[in-house]
Design a protein around this motif. Structure first.
Motif, PDB file in Angstrom:
ATOM      1  N   ILE A  46      11.170 -10.052  47.667  1.00 44.43           N
ATOM      2  CA  ILE A  46      12.049  -9.580  48.747  1.00 44.43           C
ATOM      3  C   ILE A  46      13.278  -8.891  48.172  1.00 44.43           C
ATOM      4  CG2 ILE A  46      13.489 -10.316  50.686  1.00 44.43           C
ATOM      5  CD1 ILE A  46      11.495 -12.576  51.162  1.00 44.43           C
ATOM      6  N   ARG A  55      11.435 -12.114  59.181  1.00 45.64           N
ATOM      7  CA  ARG A  55      10.087 -12.070  59.782  1.00 45.64           C
ATOM      8  C   ARG A  55       9.027 -12.471  58.767  1.00 45.64           C
ATOM      9  NH1 ARG A  55      12.103  -7.378  62.378  1.00 45.64           N
ATOM     10  NH2 ARG A  55      11.187  -6.037  60.778  1.00 45.64           N
ATOM     11  N   LEU A  56       9.185 -11.995  57.530  1.00 43.52           N
ATOM     12  CA  LEU A  56       8.226 -12.343  56.481  1.00 43.52           C
ATOM     13  C   LEU A  56       8.264 -13.843  56.170  1.00 43.52           C
ATOM     14  CD1 LEU A  56       6.207 -11.708  54.245  1.00 43.52           C
ATOM     15  CD2 LEU A  56       8.122 -11.025  52.782  1.00 43.52           C
ATOM     16  N   LEU A 113       8.458  -3.164  52.992  1.00 48.11           N
ATOM     17  CA  LEU A 113       8.133  -4.526  52.586  1.00 48.11           C
ATOM     18  C   LEU A 113       6.774  -4.907  53.162  1.00 48.11           C
ATOM     19  CD1 LEU A 113       9.338  -6.989  51.099  1.00 48.11           C
ATOM     20  CD2 LEU A 113      10.163  -7.789  53.305  1.00 48.11           C
ATOM     21  N   LYS A 114       5.766  -4.945  52.317  1.00 48.89           N
ATOM     22  CA  LYS A 114       4.420  -5.294  52.757  1.00 48.89           C
ATOM     23  C   LYS A 114       4.185  -6.795  52.578  1.00 48.89           C
ATOM     24  CE  LYS A 114       2.606  -0.726  51.565  1.00 48.89           C
ATOM     25  NZ  LYS A 114       1.631   0.035  50.750  1.00 48.89           N
ATOM     26  N   TYR A 115       3.211  -7.307  53.316  1.00 45.07           N
ATOM     27  CA  TYR A 115       2.944  -8.743  53.256  1.00 45.07           C
ATOM     28  C   TYR A 115       2.372  -9.099  51.884  1.00 45.07           C
ATOM     29  CZ  TYR A 115       1.566 -13.384  54.721  1.00 45.07           C
ATOM     30  OH  TYR A 115       1.453 -14.752  54.840  1.00 45.07           O
ATOM     31  N   THR A 143      14.036  -8.067  58.532  1.00 46.69           N
ATOM     32  CA  THR A 143      12.713  -7.847  57.956  1.00 46.69           C
ATOM     33  C   THR A 143      12.312  -9.021  57.074  1.00 46.69           C
ATOM     34  OG1 THR A 143      13.122  -5.463  57.957  1.00 46.69           O
ATOM     35  CG2 THR A 143      11.314  -6.257  56.588  1.00 46.69           C
ATOM     36  N   GLU A 178       6.536 -15.816  58.875  1.00 45.15           N
ATOM     37  CA  GLU A 178       5.079 -15.734  58.751  1.00 45.15           C
ATOM     38  C   GLU A 178       4.578 -16.685  57.669  1.00 45.15           C
ATOM     39  OE1 GLU A 178       3.092 -11.826  58.846  1.00 45.15           O
ATOM     40  OE2 GLU A 178       5.084 -10.987  59.151  1.00 45.15           O
ATOM     41  N   GLU A 185       1.039 -15.622  49.237  1.00 47.07           N
ATOM     42  CA  GLU A 185       0.453 -16.509  50.252  1.00 47.07           C
ATOM     43  C   GLU A 185      -0.685 -17.329  49.662  1.00 47.07           C
ATOM     44  OE1 GLU A 185      -2.767 -15.549  53.159  1.00 47.07           O
ATOM     45  OE2 GLU A 185      -1.047 -15.312  54.512  1.00 47.07           O
TER      46      GLU A 185
END
Length: 532
Positions: A348, A360-361, A315-317, A357, A364, A322
């Motif tokens: 997700i 956390r995303l 899972l990348k940002y 995980t 952020e 954003e």
């Protein structure tokens, strides 16, 4: 023998004088005994025994109706551990011998020798003491065995493949066959843990364990025990014909019915051998990750991996999500913001990330969005700490996304209203909010006046009219309230608190604090600790 009566006695004889003599001549209390009733025939004695459940019965053999031997058989069939002493005449020795064969503790000949009876009662009480001690020890050994067994399993699950070497005598052959592990987790346990008082928590967890143990006995589970707080492990034999998902659903229903609590169950793949307990636990908890993507409790089973089955990617940002969220916040575009959060949810879900995980995303994203609103001076009432805690406690992805949507929407709607009505009061509220968010900096009146686009003189006058404070008074009040909170709830040193609330000189901070509160920071902290 102590003076406190430990054992209950019933006397049975058809001669009232003998009953009175026995009660008066024997030092019952000194022997640790108490006479709880007397009867003149076997039928009355049975009724008394049913009412008082005595530890000892002393009865004549020859009585009208039910004789002493018939009474003894009835009494000992209900409780073989009960002491039964018979009284017989010299001509009734054969009766006495028959009574001994049937289980009587001893016999006493008439006329009764009170010293002989006293010695007999001492031996009987000593036997009762020994039995009680043996039962206590047996119970302790059984409890220790259960605890040791649970500890051994826990050690294996946590990856220690040589647990409790001094307990190799413990039987574990049932795990040499194929088995399946179920991990039972209470839903919303973090929230429940905050709500429950310590005694309530122990009571609820004890109740759930009792339900699990009783249910496991009925369904042939190999073992059941608590692992983490709010989590239990149940191991089943994998016989091929058992529907473990169905069993899991039944278990959820039982806990909901009898404890009124919601839980979910993760079912592992099939494993074999005690050395695979750790892998089985990982498998079951991996299955429970699916709970994050479900909007209600349920049973989640990990599937056997197919040879070429595609695995989820890392899972990348999501930089594009954003960017969309920040632009929607800057332009107060609520519709675009909701669409961006929907895209985040799909992203997700597509990667099937574990809850930790995904959490956390989401944290952020929440912090980035918060900083954007703060930078644009659009924050109205956003308790970021509370939001992050709520995200941590969210049971599923939908709940977490809704929390973010609602929090951001409230900010944007409030900002819209503020922009539509920038009167004097709203300007000062905006200034106060800015002060609350920047009190820890070297904040001056010029900076705040510029934020609300007023001249310094106009700002000073308007601020005093609306708030009742001068700018400096209000700023000092904010700083002192924050300082009091830190003093009361943390162990941060006083000189460190000074810089945290906007004072570079700790001595000056102490002077201002004492002038405001009448106490030094150290005195305030000490008084607050006594009130806790």
């Amino acid at each position: 023998m102590g003076t406190a009566a430990k054992y209950k006695v019933i006397l049975v004889d058809d001669e009232p004088i003998i009953l009175r003599s026995l009660q008066a001549a024997i030092g019952w209390e000194e022997l640790g005994l108490t006479v709880v009733g007397t009867a003149r025939n076997g039928e009355s004695a049975l009724k008394l025994i049913g009412e008082h459940s005595p530890d000892m019965v002393i009865s004549d053999i020859r009585m009208p109706g039910m004789d002493g031997i018939a009474l003894m058989k009835e009494v000992l069939s209900g409780n073989p551990k009960r002491i039964f002493i018979v009284i017989s005449g010299y001509g009734e020795f054969e009766y006495a011998r028959e009574a001994l064969r049937q289980g009587a503790f001893d016999y006493l000949l008439k006329p009764i020798d009170h010293e002989e009876l006293t010695g007999m009662l001492q031996r009987a009480a000593a036997q009762l003491d020994a039995r009680a001690e043996n039962e206590r020890l047996l119970h302790s050994v059984k409890a220790l065995s259960v605890m040791a067994r649970e500890r051994m399993f826990s050690e294996w699950i946590e990856g220690n493949d040589r647990p409790l070497g001094h307990m190799q005598w413990m039987e574990n052959s049932e795990l040499e066959q194929d088995y399946v592990m179920a991990v039972v987790q209470l839903d919303r346990f973090l929230r429940l843990n905050e709500q429950w008082l310590p005694d309530e928590k122990r009571l609820w967890l004890f109740a759930v364990r009792n339900i699990l143990e009783e249910w496991s006995l009925q369904h042939g589970a190999l073992t059941v025990f608590p692992f983490h707080s709010g989590e239990w492990i149940v191991v089943f034999a994998a016989d091929g014909g058992t529907d473990h998902v169905r069993l899991g659903n039944d278990l959820i229903l039982q806990i909901n019915k009898y404890a009124k609590l919601s839980c979910s169950v993760g079912i592992s793949r099939v494993f074999k051998g005690i050395g695979q307990l750790s892998a089985a636990y990982r498998s079951a908890t991996q299955a429970l990750y699916q709970r994050f993507y479900s909007e209600r409790e349920g049973v989640f089973a990990e599937r056997e991996e197919q040879p070429n089955e595609a695995r989820p990617t890392d899972l990348k940002y999501p930089k594009q999500v954003e960017s969309d969220l920040l632009e929607s916040a800057r332009t107060l575009d609520l519709q675009r913001m909701e669409a961006a959060f929907d895209d985040l949810k799909l992203y997700i879900e597509r990667h099937a990330a574990a809850k930790e995980t995904a959490e956390r995303l989401l944290v952020e994203i929440a912090v980035v969005l918060y900083r954007q609103l703060e930078y644009a001076n659009l924050l109205a009432d956003w308790p970021l700490d509370g939001l992050l805690q709520a995200l941590h406690e969210a049971e599923n992805l939908q709940e977490a996304i809704s929390l973010l949507k609602n929090a951001a929407a409230r900010q944007m709607e409030e900002s819209r209203r503020s922009q539509a009505k920038e009167d004097g009061r709203s300007l000062i509220e905006k200034a106060k909010l800015y002060i609350m968010n920047h009190y820890h900096k070297d904040l001056g009146i010029e900076e705040v006046a510029e934020v609300v686009d007023l001249s310094i003189s106009h700002f000073c006058t308007l601020f005093k009219q609306v708030s009742g404070y001068t700018f400096l008074e209000y700023l000092t009040e904010c700083r002192m309230e924050k300082a009091k909170y830190i003093l009361k709830n943390t162990g941060v040193k006083v000189y460190q608190i000074a810089s945290m609330v906007g004072y570079q000189d700790p001595k000056y901070f102490t002077q201002v604090f004492k002038k405001t509160t009448g106490r030094t920071p150290s005195e305030y902290r000490e008084e607050s600790s006594y009130l806790v």
